[in-house]
Design a protein around this motif. Structure first.
Motif, mmCIF file in Angstrom:
data_model
loop_
_atom_site.group_PDB
_atom_site.id
_atom_site.type_symbol
_atom_site.label_atom_id
_atom_site.label_comp_id
_atom_site.label_asym_id
_atom_site.label_seq_id
_atom_site.Cartn_x
_atom_site.Cartn_y
_atom_site.Cartn_z
ATOM 1 N N HIS A 21 0.827 -1.204 0.000
ATOM 2 C CA HIS A 21 0.000 0.000 0.000
ATOM 3 C C HIS A 21 0.866 1.260 0.000
ATOM 4 O O HIS A 21 0.605 2.213 -0.744
ATOM 5 C CB HIS A 21 -0.933 -0.024 1.212
ATOM 6 N N VAL A 24 2.300 1.988 -3.370
ATOM 7 C CA VAL A 24 1.362 2.667 -4.281
ATOM 8 C C VAL A 24 1.292 4.153 -3.930
ATOM 9 O O VAL A 24 1.299 5.019 -4.811
ATOM 10 C CB VAL A 24 -0.041 2.018 -4.216
ATOM 11 N N GLU A 25 1.230 4.419 -2.650
ATOM 12 C CA GLU A 25 1.194 5.813 -2.180
ATOM 13 C C GLU A 25 2.425 6.576 -2.698
ATOM 14 O O GLU A 25 2.321 7.696 -3.194
ATOM 15 C CB GLU A 25 1.151 5.801 -0.647
ATOM 16 N N ALA A 34 -0.187 2.969 -9.906
ATOM 17 C CA ALA A 34 0.273 1.750 -9.244
ATOM 18 C C ALA A 34 -0.909 1.021 -8.659
ATOM 19 O O ALA A 34 -2.024 1.542 -8.593
ATOM 20 C CB ALA A 34 1.278 2.086 -8.153
ATOM 21 N N GLN A 35 -0.626 -0.183 -8.215
ATOM 22 C CA GLN A 35 -1.688 -1.040 -7.712
ATOM 23 C C GLN A 35 -1.077 -2.040 -6.735
ATOM 24 O O GLN A 35 -0.002 -2.565 -6.991
ATOM 25 C CB GLN A 35 -2.290 -1.775 -8.912
ATOM 26 N N ALA C 6 -3.826 7.187 -3.103
ATOM 27 C CA ALA C 6 -3.702 5.730 -3.184
ATOM 28 C C ALA C 6 -4.716 5.122 -2.226
ATOM 29 O O ALA C 6 -4.520 5.160 -1.011
ATOM 30 C CB ALA C 6 -2.280 5.303 -2.805
ATOM 31 N N THR C 174 -5.322 -1.605 -3.617
ATOM 32 C CA THR C 174 -5.028 -0.174 -3.574
ATOM 33 C C THR C 174 -4.611 0.301 -4.959
ATOM 34 O O THR C 174 -3.812 -0.362 -5.628
ATOM 35 C CB THR C 174 -3.874 0.100 -2.586
ATOM 36 N N GLU C 175 -5.187 1.431 -5.367
ATOM 37 C CA GLU C 175 -4.819 1.982 -6.669
ATOM 38 C C GLU C 175 -4.727 3.506 -6.600
ATOM 39 O O GLU C 175 -5.202 4.115 -5.641
ATOM 40 C CB GLU C 175 -5.868 1.597 -7.730
#
Lengths: 184, 283, 393, 81
Positions: A21, A24-25, A34-35, C6, C174-175
């Protein structure tokens, strides 16, 4: 940059989902797409956990697990003794980021690029007996060069609670500095 | 008489529920939202484009009337509309059986609403099937040999949950019921009134005896009248001279085949419960 | 201008709920929906959303309570998944029959049994004919955008909307999501206005009462007309959305369908996966198209026909176990084709059940099998279970 | 024709239930206008003036008024067919 796919191998409680996570941030802060895709099972403490991530310049279309990773991240080399194979499905010229003191024998020569970091050592030194995920993020930044360490540390500050953010950001920074990257 | 319900309702002759419904609005007036489940009280809610209510009303499902009340009550709170009463009027089936979960949840969350259960001791709208509230010895179409189990005590369940206001009432003592509705309105939270309501066709009783039976239920201690504000029990009608259970039973064909030992157990349970209430009052 | 964040699919719907300035929320937690309602509760707790949260004792009461709050003239939200949605079933029809603009987030999860915590569409498909609008998102961005579109459309046609996102593959993924500014959302979604039915002592009416055969058909007819009108309304609202937020949304999204040898038709999170695979195959010179159906109810028959009529074959992927016949998406496509007199072969593939990954490899297998069937001019009367293990056969 | 969206009723139903009646309550001069009958009448159709006045348009003839009257001032009289 073509879309890069990551497979993160960890064990329950090592914070890989949070790390993905944060990744991605950080990518978003770097103006990338992003994922992070967690896989879901009976996530007991200590059980093997697969987490996947994608980083791209375009919006990420695929919503599946990663089967042919560009980058494999190993949070815990002990996983290999549990029968988890970091080599499974890897693309040609793949990259490995591993939490270990040295590259395990069976992974030698299999990756185009390797980043080795003693994430536990760094984490114990700076924080104590907590998950090595922040340190691993620093190592991912250093090894892959996909995301700058500043974006990683900032993302850690954004995502983690105030009490623990700063020291984890420091942990990522130190790991970034100490990760040994080699290319074949 | 506020005249907030149509005069011409197709309830049965001598229906206790009809008197309860009218009495509620008599006390609460126009600023009241009424909810009814699919049951005899839905007769008031009407059919097609016609309704018996001159106040806003909503037809709930059978098991979730208290959950509708929850949503309505919270929406009113959010809109700062504090002067509107939300009232559920449900039978014993929709309350003590299928509606129990939603009621318990709404009471636990403390929403402001008034729940009036008209207890006619069986599923009457579908044609007299036993409910958890049917007493021992009563005939219904699903207890053709008489019910074996005692009546479920929903009021004690709600008391155990810590409901701010709970009361029993009877159409036989309609002024007492109205007083309790007025009190319920002042409670800042859920209020529940369990109201004894004879059903002449279902009880195989004469319509003219509705009030008589409803008084006798109280006077025999089979259905003691009390209220509890924040758990403080007060018996609102003290029974000086206990009336004859036999007389009460004989007015109702549903008890025609009740056995002596069942009459005995009704009497013993009634006495014990009434005494327990007096004791908790004394504390 | 908004900002890019995100966030997960669950979080995206919660952001939509916050931006829509919902008044009343009632929900019961269930995996994989839980973080969605936790996030909404958190927004309320932080004062970022001025709403009341009713922590009900069941899903049945969750939908019931928002029906109650909706007839009081408030904007409402609830959410569920799997068995929780099944428990709501009775009230699903009440919400739509009363024409209430409720928005419900669905974290798609397979219905029992066997028990599964994970994604397929068997839960929302079981509710598909009860007169709700159903939107299926393919990304976290769509999860957020569809939530805003849902409120706007719901309140225009007075019908409830399910915004469906696949369990884990969207709920917990999360994207990067572009979060609009509140001021822009306020322009797009005006303040809530109560509809034709309400509970108001100043204008009393009785709602949801018994009806007979004299009126039942007419009420359902109007309900159906309202639902079908969404096919015309959606593009207008989507255009306004695009002008304000810069993102394009449609009832269904076609890529490379014209003259394709095979078009893969999907719902939900596998749509992007299919687009990626088809894109790669087109780059290799193969003629493969994709059609993502975003709005499943009402089913946009004409749009689907227009996109697919020049395809040589169609492979419909159902992530749902409609046992005993075709999957629900395939039923719709075949029905539309027949109505239009199209004679394009439609092959139905069932896959991705109970959380099984509908991977790129699976999509490739679907395409391969469809090409093969077309080549051999073979019929497939019943769905092909594309990812079933050999040992089960 | 513009229809409202939803299921609603606004017309007050008003069934003339007096037609159901088999027995008619008849108030005699013994009535003291105490109001007890009016209090317990389920359809609430008894007005109290100098004596009880029953609205026969709606009275179903249940006999509760007779049964509760302490003065035996109401008699139930069979309706003629």
């Amino acid at each position: 940059m073509q879309e890069k796919e990551l497979r993160i191998l960890s064990r329950g409680g090592q914070g890989a989902v949070t790390a993905a996570h944060i990744l991605v941030e950080a990518a978003v802060a770097a103006n990338l797409y992003a994922q992070a895709v967690p896989s879901f099972g009976q996530e007991r403490q200590g059980a093997p956990v697969y987490t996947f991530a994608r980083i791209s310049q375009e919006p990420v279309e695929s919503h599946t697990y990663v089967y042919e990773p560009d980058i494999v991240v190993v949070f815990d080399p002990f996983l290999m003794e549990l029968g988890i194979d970091p080599l499974q499905g890897i693309k040609d010229h793949a990259t490995l980021v591993i939490n270990d003191k040295k590259l395990p024998e069976q992974l030698r020569g299999k990756f185009a690029k390797t980043g080795i970091v003693d994430a536990w050592g760094i984490t114990h030194e700076l924080i104590g007996n907590v998950p090595p995920n922040a340190a691993m993020l620093g190592a991912i930044a250093k090894t892959t060069g996909l995301i700058q360490i500043e974006h990683i540390t900032q993302a850690i500050m954004n995502v983690l609670g105030e009490r623990i953010a700063k020291v984890n950001a420091k942990c990522a920074q130190v790991a970034y500095e100490r990760t040994v990257v080699s290319e074949t | 008489m506020a005249d907030l319900v149509s005069k011409g309702l197709t309830t049965c002759e001598g229906c206790g529920m009809e008197l309860i419904a009218r009495s509620i609005l008599d006390v609460l007036g126009q600023n009241t939202i009424m909810l009814t489940p699919p049951s005899c009280s839905a007769i008031l809610t009407g059919f097609g484009s016609e309704t018996g209510w001159k106040v806003p009303a909503f037809q709930s499902n059978l098991e979730n009337i208290a959950a509708y009340c929850s949503g309505i009550s919270v929406a009113l709170e959010h809109q700062n509309k504090t002067d509107i009463n939300v009232v559920a009027l449900a039978g014993d089936g929709g309350t003590v059986d299928i509606g129990l979960q939603a009621l318990s949840g709404a009471v636990e969350r403390g929403h402001k609403f008034i729940y009036v259960c008209y207890d006619n001791e069986a599923y009457m709208n579908t044609g007299i099937q036993r409910s958890g509230s049917t007493p021992v010895g009563a005939w219904t179409t699903t207890t053709p040999g008489g019910k074996k189990e005692p009546k479920k005590n929903i009021v004690e369940m709600l008391l155990a949950q810590g409901i701010p206001y709970v009361a029993t009432a009877s159409v036989g003592y309609i002024d007492d019921f109205k007083k309790k509705v007025a009190k319920a309105r002042e409670i800042d939270g859920p209020a529940y009134i369990h109201t004894f309501s004879p059903c002449p066709p279902g009880w195989r009783a004469k319509p003219r005896d509705t009030i008589k039976i409803a008084k006798l239920a109280v006077d025999t201690n089979l259905f003691p009248l009390f209220e509890a504000i924040d758990g403080e029990v007060r018996v609102t009608r003290k029974v000086r001279k206990v009336a004859s259970i036999k007389e009460y039973l004989e007015l109702q064909g549903r008890f025609r085949n009740i056995r002596d030992e069942e009459v005995e157990s009704l009497a013993t349970d009634a006495e014990n419960y009434y005494n327990k209430l007096l004791e908790s009052e004394a504390k | 201008m908004g900002k890019r964040v995100a966030i997960s699919g669950n979080h995206s719907i919660a952001e939509g709920v916050r931006l829509a300035k919902v008044d009343v929320v009632a929900a019961y937690p269930i995996t994989p929906q839980t973080p969605m309602v936790e996030k909404v509760a958190d927004f309320i707790n932080q004062g970022r959303l001025d709403a009341k949260y009713i922590a009900v004792e069941s899903e049945h009461s969750a939908l019931t309570a928002v029906v109650g709050a909706s007839v009081m003239g408030t904007r409402v939200f609830t959410a569920s998944a799997g068995a929780g949605l099944a428990l709501m079933h009775e009230i699903v029809g009440v919400a739509s029959g009363n024409r209430l603009p409720i928005v419900m987030g669905i974290a798609n999860r397979s219905l029992p049994s066997p028990w599964s915590l994970q994604a397929d569409h068997s839960d929302s498909m079981a509710e598909r004919d009860l007169g709700w609008i159903q939107l299926y998102a393919a990304s976290c961005q769509e999860a957020l955008d569809y939530t805003l579109l849902a409120y706007r459309i719901a309140e225009e046609v007075r019908l409830p909307v399910m915004v469906c996102i696949d369990g884990f593959f969207l709920t917990h993924t999360t994207e990067a999501v572009d979060l609009p500014d509140q001021a822009d959302v306020d322009q797009f979604l005006p303040a809530f206005e109560r509809g034709d039915i309400y509970l108001d002592p100043d204008d009393p009416m009785t709602i949801n009462q018994l009806n007979s055969e004299a009126t039942f058909t007419e009420l359902k007819y109007r309900h159906n007309e309202a639902l079908n009108s969404v096919v015309d309304l959606f593009p207008h609202v989507a255009k306004e959305f695009e002008e304000r937020f810069g993102r394009k949304h449609s009832l269904c999204t076609a890529v490379g369908c014209e003259g394709a040898d095979v078009v893969v038709v999907t719902l939900g999170s596998s749509s992007g996966t299919a687009r990626k695979v088809a894109g790669q195959m087109r780059a290799d010179g193969q003629k493969i198209g994709t059609l993502q159906v975003s709005c499943f109810r009402p089913f946009p028959k004409q749009e689907v026909i227009d996109h697919l009529k020049h395809a040589k074959a169609v492979a419909v992927v159902d992530r749902s176990w409609a046992l005993g016949t075709d999957g629900p998406l395939a039923q719709e496509v075949k029905s539309a084709f027949y109505s239009a007199g199209l004679n394009v072969p439609v092959y139905n593939f069932v896959g991705g059940l109970g959380g099984r990954d509908l991977s790129e490899a699976t999509v490739k297998r679907v395409i391969g099998k469809a090409l093969e069937l077309k080549e051999q001019e073979e019929q497939a009367l019943y769905p092909i279970w594309i990812d079933v293990k050999e040992e089960a056969k | 024709m513009k229809h409202k969206a939803g299921i609603y009723a606004v017309t007050i139903t008003d069934t003339k239930t007096g037609a159901w009646r088999l027995n008619r309550p008849v108030v005699s001069e013994k009535c003291t206008a105490c109001g007890i009958c009016a209090k317990f009448c389920p359809p609430q159709i008894i007005k109290i003036e100098d004596r009880a006045i029953i609205d026969y348009e709606y009275c179903k003839g249940c006999g509760i008024c007779d049964s509760v009257c302490p003065f035996k001032a109401i008699a139930m009289v069979e309706e003629e067919a």
